[in-house]
Design an enzyme around this catalytic site. Structure first.
Site, PDB file in Angstrom:
ATOM      1  N   GLN A 117       0.826  -1.203   0.000  1.00  0.00           N
ATOM      2  CA  GLN A 117       0.000   0.000   0.000  1.00  0.00           C
ATOM      3  C   GLN A 117       0.859   1.251   0.000  1.00  0.00           C
ATOM      4  O   GLN A 117       2.081   1.205   0.153  1.00  0.00           O
ATOM      5  CB  GLN A 117      -0.916  -0.007   1.222  1.00  0.00           C
ATOM      6  CG  GLN A 117      -0.163  -0.108   2.546  1.00  0.00           C
ATOM      7  CD  GLN A 117      -1.080  -0.405   3.716  1.00  0.00           C
ATOM      8  OE1 GLN A 117      -1.208   0.443   4.612  1.00  0.00           O
ATOM      9  NE2 GLN A 117      -1.688  -1.585   3.734  1.00  0.00           N
ATOM     10  N   GLU A 171       3.730   8.044   8.581  1.00  0.00           N
ATOM     11  CA  GLU A 171       3.800   7.163   9.742  1.00  0.00           C
ATOM     12  C   GLU A 171       5.236   6.734   9.991  1.00  0.00           C
ATOM     13  O   GLU A 171       6.123   6.949   9.158  1.00  0.00           O
ATOM     14  CB  GLU A 171       2.907   5.936   9.553  1.00  0.00           C
ATOM     15  CG  GLU A 171       3.304   5.053   8.387  1.00  0.00           C
ATOM     16  CD  GLU A 171       2.244   4.003   8.061  1.00  0.00           C
ATOM     17  OE1 GLU A 171       2.625   2.847   7.773  1.00  0.00           O
ATOM     18  OE2 GLU A 171       1.043   4.335   8.068  1.00  0.00           O
ATOM     19  N   ARG A 180      -4.479   0.528  -1.585  1.00  0.00           N
ATOM     20  CA  ARG A 180      -3.892  -0.799  -1.803  1.00  0.00           C
ATOM     21  C   ARG A 180      -3.460  -0.940  -3.252  1.00  0.00           C
ATOM     22  O   ARG A 180      -4.228  -0.712  -4.183  1.00  0.00           O
ATOM     23  CB  ARG A 180      -4.892  -1.905  -1.470  1.00  0.00           C
ATOM     24  CG  ARG A 180      -5.273  -2.016  -0.016  1.00  0.00           C
ATOM     25  CD  ARG A 180      -6.023  -3.329   0.257  1.00  0.00           C
ATOM     26  NE  ARG A 180      -6.715  -3.252   1.528  1.00  0.00           N
ATOM     27  CZ  ARG A 180      -8.008  -3.017   1.679  1.00  0.00           C
ATOM     28  NH1 ARG A 180      -8.767  -2.846   0.598  1.00  0.00           N
ATOM     29  NH2 ARG A 180      -8.544  -2.960   2.869  1.00  0.00           N
TER      30      ARG A 180
END
Length: 368
Positions: free
Chosen positions: A101, A121, A199
């Site tokens: 992803q 992240e 995705r």
């Protein structure tokens, strides 16, 4: 009533790639056999944290934000932050490979998603089975057209960069980086408060009725970063103190991730400016009761707490490792401490994501 260090009930998410790792690692009582994520601290519409202990047990994180405002969030955070908690803290257990992803940046999300920011992240690897790996970027020779054709031909795996991992590794995963956790990897993840996932490939898996999970190929190809890819875990920069070791591992405009290695007593401070998120990774710790709160707080591996900004100073007493995350002021929290400990302009700029733009407007802070 004054806010105190908050521990929240975990929010468990069952996933096709999940398992029982959270039970094995931390003794958690799980709602099923395929739990892939535990949302530890969150104020997202897909999961909202509820206080687990103390006089405010049962309050949600958004309710705490409304009740305490800057006493909880901090005097230095933006006005927008007061209405939307900026971070999401998770523990992810990959019993099988996650989908391959990529996440959008804020600009793309603003144009294509409703009410969701982009997603940057970072991962701290809590555990990894022997031979475990992650997908982390692409072969550097890959072009957008190469990838487009490979997706449609079912041949994408030849372009994926596989990186071996071990416990203690930290990976920075900005928007635009293709990624996936591999089988047998558990991580603590800090991220922007977003649940947007594009995705690109899902290992040809199907659901209970034999249908493949949806892919988002067009969006993924729009946002993938084809140059300047990361290649491995971050090294970070370490500050040695008499109280222990502080490693600044990831820093960007959304969050900083530090690793605190403590043997005895480490003093920490919010200065009233920003909240802290603490996750115990190794060992056991006590936060003794002091001016900002009246009851001692105990941390063991896998436990996360939110330290309100109005608790201006606190102590970590114990031996082990704690992950500390917060929304940084790049100058005050990152550049100045590292400069004062002798790190060079080049070392700091290589570590801090986006510092090139910051340097343009603050040249004197980086050139010491």
């Amino acid at each position: 009533m004054q806010p105190y260090p908050f521990h929240f009930w975990p929010i468990y998410k069952e996933k096709v790639w999940g398992g029982l790792g959270l039970y094995r690692q931390f003794g958690r009582q799980l709602p099923g056999n395929s739990v892939g994520e535990s949302w530890e601290i969150t104020a997202h519409e897909h999961g909202t944290s509820v206080v687990a202990h103390g006089p405010l047990a049962g309050k949600t994180l958004p309710e705490l934000m409304a009740l305490y405002g800057r006493k909880l969030m901090g005097t230095s955070l933006s006005e927008a932050t007061l209405g939307e908690f900026p971070l999401l803290l998770k523990i992810i257990d990959a019993h099988d490979y996650l989908s391959v992803q990529v996440h959008p940046d804020d600009e793309y999300a603003a144009d294509h998603e409703v009410g969701e920011p982009g997603k940057w992240e970072a991962w701290y690897v809590i555990a990894a089975e022997p031979g475990a790996e992650i997908i982390y970027g692409l072969d550097p020779r890959t072009t957008r057209e190469d990838l487009r054709q490979a997706v449609h031909q079912g041949a994408i795996q030849q372009f994926l960069r596989r990186v071996p991992v071990r416990a203690g590794d930290v990976f920075d995963v900005p928007a635009g980086v293709v990624h996936a956790l591999g089988q047998g990897v558990m991580v603590a993840e800090i991220q922007q408060n977003s649940d947007t996932v594009y995705r690109l490939y899902d290992w040809d898996r199907v659901d209970d009725v034999g249908s493949p999970r949806p892919l988002h190929v067009k969006q993924a190809l729009d946002v993938i970063q084809f140059s300047g890819q990361r290649t491995g875990p971050v090294a970070g920069l370490t500050i040695e103190t008499p109280q222990g070791e502080r490693a600044i591992l990831v820093a960007n405009r959304y969050f900083a991730l530090e690793m605190l290695t403590v043997d005895g007593n480490m003093e920490e401070a919010t200065h009233g400016e920003r909240f802290h998120l603490l996750t115990c990774l190794e060992g056991d710790f006590t936060l003794p009761a002091q001016g900002g709160f009246s009851d001692a707080v105990y941390l063991e591996p896998g436990v996360s707490i939110l330290i309100p900004a109005c608790i201006t100073a606190y102590s970590l007493v114990g031996k082990g490792k704690i992950m500390k995350c917060y929304v940084p002021d790049i100058r005050r929290n990152i550049v100045e401490p590292l400069s004062l400990h002798g790190y060079t302009h080049l070392e700091i700029t290589q570590m801090v994501a986006g510092l090139g733009d910051y340097r343009t407007s603050h040249p004197s802070l980086i050139s010491r």
